[in-house]
Design an enzyme around this catalytic site. Structure first.
Site, mmCIF file in Angstrom:
data_model
loop_
_atom_site.group_PDB
_atom_site.id
_atom_site.type_symbol
_atom_site.label_atom_id
_atom_site.label_comp_id
_atom_site.label_asym_id
_atom_site.label_seq_id
_atom_site.Cartn_x
_atom_site.Cartn_y
_atom_site.Cartn_z
ATOM 1 N N LYS A 1 0.829 -1.212 0.000
ATOM 2 C CA LYS A 1 0.000 0.000 0.000
ATOM 3 C C LYS A 1 0.856 1.252 0.000
ATOM 4 O O LYS A 1 0.465 2.263 -0.575
ATOM 5 C CB LYS A 1 -0.956 0.008 1.198
ATOM 6 C CG LYS A 1 -2.138 -0.909 1.013
ATOM 7 C CD LYS A 1 -3.273 -0.573 1.978
ATOM 8 C CE LYS A 1 -4.449 -1.514 1.794
ATOM 9 N NZ LYS A 1 -5.462 -1.361 2.845
ATOM 10 N N LYS B 1 -7.277 -13.222 -10.041
ATOM 11 C CA LYS B 1 -8.425 -13.292 -9.123
ATOM 12 C C LYS B 1 -9.460 -12.227 -9.486
ATOM 13 O O LYS B 1 -9.084 -11.163 -9.964
ATOM 14 C CB LYS B 1 -7.929 -12.976 -7.698
ATOM 15 C CG LYS B 1 -7.924 -14.178 -6.779
ATOM 16 C CD LYS B 1 -7.295 -13.862 -5.444
ATOM 17 C CE LYS B 1 -8.093 -12.910 -4.580
ATOM 18 N NZ LYS B 1 -7.541 -12.773 -3.227
ATOM 19 N N LYS C 1 -12.156 -6.091 -7.021
ATOM 20 C CA LYS C 1 -13.048 -4.931 -7.098
ATOM 21 C C LYS C 1 -12.417 -3.791 -7.896
ATOM 22 O O LYS C 1 -13.101 -2.903 -8.370
ATOM 23 C CB LYS C 1 -13.412 -4.453 -5.687
ATOM 24 C CG LYS C 1 -12.214 -3.939 -4.908
ATOM 25 C CD LYS C 1 -12.540 -3.593 -3.481
ATOM 26 C CE LYS C 1 -11.250 -3.150 -2.786
ATOM 27 N NZ LYS C 1 -11.386 -2.972 -1.360
#
Ligand code: TRP
Length: 333
Positions: free
Chosen positions: A116, A198, A201
């Site tokens: 992140k 995968k 979102k």
């Protein structure tokens, strides 16, 4: 007869995105099932989501929507504790205490922090760094025995266990050391646009991901565009990852076996199969979407659930916070 105390489950979900089909089939549906066997506490973790910049109005709306969605999916606010993390101040309090029992070096090794901070080099804030401590506080406050988490959160859970052990060794039994709850045989759902990835979102391709609130037309369109292969047989095999992914989805929503599905589509092409998968997914989501619409429109019901959830959460965690406060040497009034 003495009542057997059920084991406690705790899990949390960030409010910042509508769950996709992979989250739903892989994790959230299981949260619903766990309510039968466990004493469950589920939280919308708004405090965690401000570690990256959020638009305030959007965050507020998404918090309400995520809460409504959990209830619509079948999380029962009478049976389980369903609450917004920020509504129980004990989380931030315990998080501060635990941060004094967590080493800088441990947090530096967290792969999610490394990822992140690479993605947001302009905002590597202290909250992003101490994020796993807040997560440990979430779990330990409720003396959770088991925590259903995806693979991406396993390192954070391992850290939680280490913090709990350390505290227990210093001050005597205080926290239950939580076990990861590994979900058996869940469908692993891949992107519809690239079956080697995968479902996510944040995929750049809008057709890659089915969101649980997508309407029927959108769902059908996305499945029609799903990537398959140049063959025409509905079966698993080398180079058929796309078809296999669709089969997994179909198997999960219809509770059928792969063999069954192969038989059903023998001699039929991908077009028919994609239509069937799209319809099955739309059908399986429809009742939940209907409930969701009712709940999100009923502001007073939603608020009542949130308030009761917050109270239950506070009550369930108060003793632990007091115990910890006493042990470290605070005056508890
Ligand atoms: N960090 C988790 C995630 O991003 C969410 C979370 C917060 C959580 N607190 C938790 C999950 C406690 C399990 C238990 O997915």
């Amino acid at each position: 007869m003495e009542e057997i105390k059920k084991k406690r489950i705790f899990s949390g979900i960030q409010p910042t995105n509508v769950p996709h089909l992979g989250n739903y089939l892989g994790a959230l549906q299981n949260w619903v099932k766990l309510q039968d066997e466990y004493d469950c506490a589920y939280s919308i973790v708004d405090l965690h989501s401000i570690t990256v910049r959020q638009d305030p109005a959007r965050l507020r709306r998404q918090t309400a929507e995520s809460y409504a969605l959990l209830i619509a999916m079948g999380i029962d606010p009478e049976k389980s504790i369903v609450f917004v993390q920020g509504h129980n101040p004990a989380h931030a309090q315990l998080s501060w205490i635990l941060s004094c029992y967590t080493q800088f070096g441990e947090l530096s090794r967290m792969t999610q922090f490394k990822d992140k901070s690479q993605k947001h080099p302009e905002n590597i804030n202290a909250g992003l760094f101490t994020y796993p401590v807040l997560m440990a506080a979430d779990i330990l406050l409720y003396q959770a025995d088991c925590v259903p988490v995806g693979i991406d959160q396993k390192q954070h859970l391992e850290l939680t266990r280490n913090i709990a052990d350390r505290f227990n060794n210093l001050y005597g039994e205080t926290f239950t050391v939580p076990e990861p709850y590994i979900v058996k045989s869940v469908a692993k759902i891949a992107s519809l646009a690239d079956p080697t990835k995968k479902m996510s979102k944040s995929d750049d391709n809008p057709n890659a991901t089915i969101f649980v609130l997508d309407d029927r037309d959108t769902i059908m369109r996305k499945f029609k565009r799903a990537v398959t292969d140049s063959g025409c047989e509905v079966r698993r095999g080398e180079g058929k990852e796309g078809v296999e992914n669709l089969m997994s989805i179909y198997a999960a929503v219809t509770e059928r076996s792969f063999e069954d599905i192969e038989r059903e589509f023998e001699g039929k092409g991908y077009g028919d199969f994609k239509t069937a998968v799209g319809e099955a997914v739309a059908d399986s989501l429809a009742p939940m979407q209907e409930r969701y619409k009712q709940i999100i429109a009923d502001k007073s019901y939603l608020e009542k659930c949130m308030k009761e959830g917050a109270e239950k959460a506070y009550k369930a965690s108060r003793k632990t916070l007091q115990k910890v406060s006493k042990k470290v040497g605070f005056i508890v009034l």
